[in-house]
Design a protein around this motif. Sequence first.
Motif, PDB file in Angstrom:
ATOM      1  N   THR A  34       0.860  -1.315   0.047  1.00 19.89           N
ATOM      2  CA  THR A  34      -0.009   0.005   0.011  1.00 19.89           C
ATOM      3  C   THR A  34       0.764   1.201  -0.073  1.00 19.89           C
ATOM      4  N   SER A  68       0.511   1.322   6.650  1.00 20.94           N
ATOM      5  CA  SER A  68      -0.113   0.659   7.885  1.00 20.94           C
ATOM      6  C   SER A  68      -1.464   0.387   7.592  1.00 20.94           C
ATOM      7  N   ASP A  69      -2.236   0.722   6.419  1.00 22.96           N
ATOM      8  CA  ASP A  69      -3.757   0.507   6.058  1.00 22.96           C
ATOM      9  C   ASP A  69      -3.664  -0.797   5.309  1.00 22.96           C
ATOM     10  N   SER A 120      -6.018  -3.280   6.293  1.00 18.29           N
ATOM     11  CA  SER A 120      -7.159  -3.963   6.451  1.00 18.29           C
ATOM     12  C   SER A 120      -7.876  -4.505   5.389  1.00 18.29           C
ATOM     13  N   ALA A 121      -7.578  -4.204   3.974  1.00 18.11           N
ATOM     14  CA  ALA A 121      -8.150  -4.837   2.982  1.00 18.11           C
ATOM     15  C   ALA A 121      -7.615  -6.214   2.593  1.00 18.11           C
ATOM     16  N   SER A 146      -6.141 -10.097   2.875  1.00 20.01           N
ATOM     17  CA  SER A 146      -6.172 -11.508   3.610  1.00 20.01           C
ATOM     18  C   SER A 146      -5.070 -12.028   4.498  1.00 20.01           C
ATOM     19  N   ASP A 147      -5.250 -12.789   5.460  1.00 23.16           N
ATOM     20  CA  ASP A 147      -4.040 -13.053   6.052  1.00 23.16           C
ATOM     21  C   ASP A 147      -2.982 -13.546   5.214  1.00 23.16           C
ATOM     22  N   THR A 194       4.787  -0.771  10.430  1.00 25.71           N
ATOM     23  CA  THR A 194       3.714  -0.009  10.536  1.00 25.71           C
ATOM     24  C   THR A 194       3.799   1.024  11.718  1.00 25.71           C
ATOM     25  N   ILE A 226      -3.306  -2.805  14.343  1.00 29.59           N
ATOM     26  CA  ILE A 226      -4.468  -3.268  13.143  1.00 29.59           C
ATOM     27  C   ILE A 226      -3.586  -4.538  12.841  1.00 29.59           C
ATOM     28  N   VAL A 227      -2.348  -4.992  12.910  1.00 29.56           N
ATOM     29  CA  VAL A 227      -2.149  -6.342  12.413  1.00 29.56           C
ATOM     30  C   VAL A 227      -2.362  -7.155  13.718  1.00 29.56           C
ATOM     31  N   ASP A 260      -3.997  -7.264  16.221  1.00 25.44           N
ATOM     32  CA  ASP A 260      -5.494  -7.622  16.501  1.00 25.44           C
ATOM     33  C   ASP A 260      -5.998  -8.803  15.818  1.00 25.44           C
ATOM     34  N   ARG A 261      -5.358  -9.130  14.680  1.00 23.97           N
ATOM     35  CA  ARG A 261      -5.580 -10.206  13.820  1.00 23.97           C
ATOM     36  C   ARG A 261      -4.630 -11.529  14.113  1.00 23.97           C
TER      37      ARG A 261
END
Length: 305
Positions: free
Chosen positions: A43, A188-189, A191-192, A194-195, A220, A225-226, A228-229
């Motif tokens: 990104t 850092s964005d 969100s779009a 997949s793992d 980042t 953001i990462v 949390d997943r």
Amino acid sequence: MTTLVFGHKAPDTDSTGSPLIWEWFLNHTGTKAEARLLGEPNTEAKFVAERWGFDLPALLTDIDDDQPCVIVDTNNPAELPANINNADIRGIIDHHKLVGGLETKGPIDITVRPLACTATIMYDLMGDHAAEMPDAIKGLMLSCILSDTLEFRSPTTTDRDRDLAVALAGQLGIAINDYAAEMFAAKSDVSAFSDAELLRMDSKEFAVDGTKFRVSVLETTAPDIVLDRKASLLSSMADVAAEDGVDQVLLFVVDILKEEATLLIANEMCKTVAEKSFGVTVTEDHVILPGIMSRKKQIIPALKI
């Protein structure tokens, strides 16, 4: 024939911007050239290309026999098209250690220097032509340096990288802190994605004593953001490793502002690697590594099993 210029698979900002920079230089000096990408850029790289008015180069899945090309930001055949040794490699510009395995059809120009960024090397190779760079190329060059040095936080940063970035920012009228913050926000964005895409986004394959790793780094300013997943990323590592033909995926989430990395611990192999490589004690499914910022200088050289 047109000379193709490309960097490594899983292209970051340097492997997206440097092919465009060298495309300009080769065309400027009389060699018809076109930049290519060996995958979807991250990104930050997309943000940088748009910011400076460039369309992303076309994707290159493999390369034809005898196709003239210049390789930048890598010299590792594992990060290049499968048919690379049958192409006509005309040059290599890089800042990584020599891996071996590339074959050329004759003597070529090779420049490998211990600098933080390929774009810095390119500037020096241009000589007097560097003064003729348009602002858009200067912007790409500045972006590559800020990305690869993490705004001078990375231990790979040299005085040459820093001095060139400061000079380019002055010529462009850009405040480095503000522009770097924009770049890192774009990086850092995630969100779009997949793992599996995150695990492959900025990664390199590396073997230690016969064990093959995919070493993934996510840099980042918003690590939560990462992280949390974390659970889903941990559960995806085995599938990605199997699909990519490696034994283990290692994911380092680099907090640019705190200047530390979090390594996810998926299993006993990851735990062993973390403890032997970085001298830590692992008690959870992650471990924080203070001061670890650079895959090239601090992560890859340290890996032990």
